[in-house]
Scaffold this motif. Structure first.
Motif, PDB file in Angstrom:
ATOM      1  N   ALA A  25      43.796 -30.898  57.639  1.00 33.65           N
ATOM      2  CA  ALA A  25      44.137 -32.309  57.684  1.00 33.65           C
ATOM      3  C   ALA A  25      45.641 -32.501  57.610  1.00 33.65           C
ATOM      4  O   ALA A  25      46.365 -31.673  57.098  1.00 33.65           O
ATOM      5  N   GLY A  26      46.117 -33.624  58.125  1.00 31.86           N
ATOM      6  CA  GLY A  26      47.553 -33.892  58.077  1.00 31.86           C
ATOM      7  C   GLY A  26      48.003 -34.910  59.081  1.00 31.86           C
ATOM      8  O   GLY A  26      49.157 -35.306  59.092  1.00 31.86           O
ATOM      9  N   GLY A  27      47.114 -35.341  59.951  1.00 29.81           N
ATOM     10  CA  GLY A  27      47.466 -36.402  60.892  1.00 29.81           C
ATOM     11  C   GLY A  27      48.427 -35.955  61.962  1.00 29.81           C
ATOM     12  O   GLY A  27      48.368 -34.839  62.461  1.00 29.81           O
ATOM     13  N   GLN A  28      49.352 -36.848  62.329  1.00 29.14           N
ATOM     14  CA  GLN A  28      50.260 -36.596  63.447  1.00 29.14           C
ATOM     15  C   GLN A  28      51.162 -35.389  63.212  1.00 29.14           C
ATOM     16  O   GLN A  28      51.475 -34.659  64.136  1.00 29.14           O
ATOM     17  N   ASN A  29      51.583 -35.168  61.974  1.00 30.84           N
ATOM     18  CA  ASN A  29      52.490 -34.047  61.708  1.00 30.84           C
ATOM     19  C   ASN A  29      51.831 -32.721  62.074  1.00 30.84           C
ATOM     20  O   ASN A  29      52.450 -31.870  62.710  1.00 30.84           O
ATOM     21  N   VAL A  30      50.567 -32.551  61.696  1.00 33.01           N
ATOM     22  CA  VAL A  30      49.858 -31.310  62.001  1.00 33.01           C
ATOM     23  C   VAL A  30      49.581 -31.197  63.494  1.00 33.01           C
ATOM     24  O   VAL A  30      49.695 -30.129  64.085  1.00 33.01           O
ATOM     25  N   ASN A  31      49.227 -32.314  64.116  1.00 31.00           N
ATOM     26  CA  ASN A  31      48.835 -32.288  65.519  1.00 31.00           C
ATOM     27  C   ASN A  31      50.001 -32.106  66.477  1.00 31.00           C
ATOM     28  O   ASN A  31      49.815 -31.647  67.599  1.00 31.00           O
ATOM     29  N   LYS A  32      51.203 -32.486  66.091  1.00 27.46           N
ATOM     30  CA  LYS A  32      52.333 -32.460  67.022  1.00 27.46           C
ATOM     31  C   LYS A  32      53.369 -31.376  66.742  1.00 27.46           C
ATOM     32  O   LYS A  32      54.011 -30.888  67.649  1.00 27.46           O
ATOM     33  N   VAL A  33      53.552 -31.013  65.464  1.00 24.38           N
ATOM     34  CA  VAL A  33      54.672 -30.144  65.090  1.00 24.38           C
ATOM     35  C   VAL A  33      54.163 -28.756  64.728  1.00 24.38           C
ATOM     36  O   VAL A  33      53.185 -28.614  64.005  1.00 24.38           O
ATOM     37  N   SER A  34      54.847 -27.740  65.234  1.00 30.83           N
ATOM     38  CA  SER A  34      54.495 -26.352  64.912  1.00 30.83           C
ATOM     39  C   SER A  34      55.234 -25.948  63.644  1.00 30.83           C
ATOM     40  O   SER A  34      56.377 -25.496  63.696  1.00 30.83           O
ATOM     41  N   THR A  35      54.576 -26.126  62.498  1.00 33.30           N
ATOM     42  CA  THR A  35      55.241 -25.843  61.228  1.00 33.30           C
ATOM     43  C   THR A  35      54.791 -24.531  60.603  1.00 33.30           C
ATOM     44  O   THR A  35      55.505 -23.966  59.786  1.00 33.30           O
ATOM     45  N   ALA A  36      53.616 -24.036  60.945  1.00 30.00           N
ATOM     46  CA  ALA A  36      53.135 -22.792  60.345  1.00 30.00           C
ATOM     47  C   ALA A  36      53.933 -21.606  60.881  1.00 30.00           C
ATOM     48  O   ALA A  36      54.333 -21.580  62.045  1.00 30.00           O
ATOM     49  N   VAL A  37      54.168 -20.619  60.023  1.00 26.24           N
ATOM     50  CA  VAL A  37      54.960 -19.446  60.394  1.00 26.24           C
ATOM     51  C   VAL A  37      54.070 -18.205  60.372  1.00 26.24           C
ATOM     52  O   VAL A  37      53.320 -17.988  59.424  1.00 26.24           O
TER      53      VAL A  37
END
Length: 142
Positions: A25-37
């Protein structure tokens, strides 16, 4: 250079980082931004780490090491790419430091002392009398 111990260091060029989208879960941030490394490190291509440390690292890492000997750390705990990147490097350093620590010396087997043997036997005899007192009394009218 990433310093693990005074004798062991890893060149940053040996680390490969891929940024992918986080799951959950996380909304737009999870769906649009590649944050996992996804941090990758080839264990056997490194020349500065001693062989015994490499073997302990493989054992410690477990399923995080591939068949080819590549350590893969996947971090998605934070919302930003930079925080996840720092967390992945901290985990990498921590794992290598644990592997670099020498294993503890083996336990030396010792015999129980004479007093410990006597106390054990006394305890067994007390327990035996308690259990024998629970039995039905023997008929002596025979």
């Amino acid at each position: 250079m990433i310093f693990i111990t005074p004798r062991i260091s890893v060149d940053e060029a040996e680390l490969t980082e891929n940024f992918v989208r986080s799951s959950g879960a996380g909304g737009q941030n999870v769906n649009k931004v590649s944050t996992a490394v996804e941090l990758r490190f080839s264990i056997f291509e490194n020349l500065t780490i001693p062989y015994d440390v490499k073997m302990r690292l493989i054992k410690l890492a477990g399923r995080r090491v591939t068949q080819e000997g590549v350590l893969v750390l996947f971090v998605q705990t934070h919302r930003t790419q930079d925080m996840n990147r720092k967390a992945a490097r901290e985990r990498f350093v921590e794992l290598l430091q644990k592997a670099a620590a020498p294993p503890p010396p083996p336990r030396i087997a010792t015999k129980p002392t004479y007093g410990a043997k006597q106390r054990r036997l006394v305890g067994k005899s007390i327990r035996a009398t308690v259990k024998s007192n629970r039995q039905r009394p023997q008929d002596e009218d025979d």
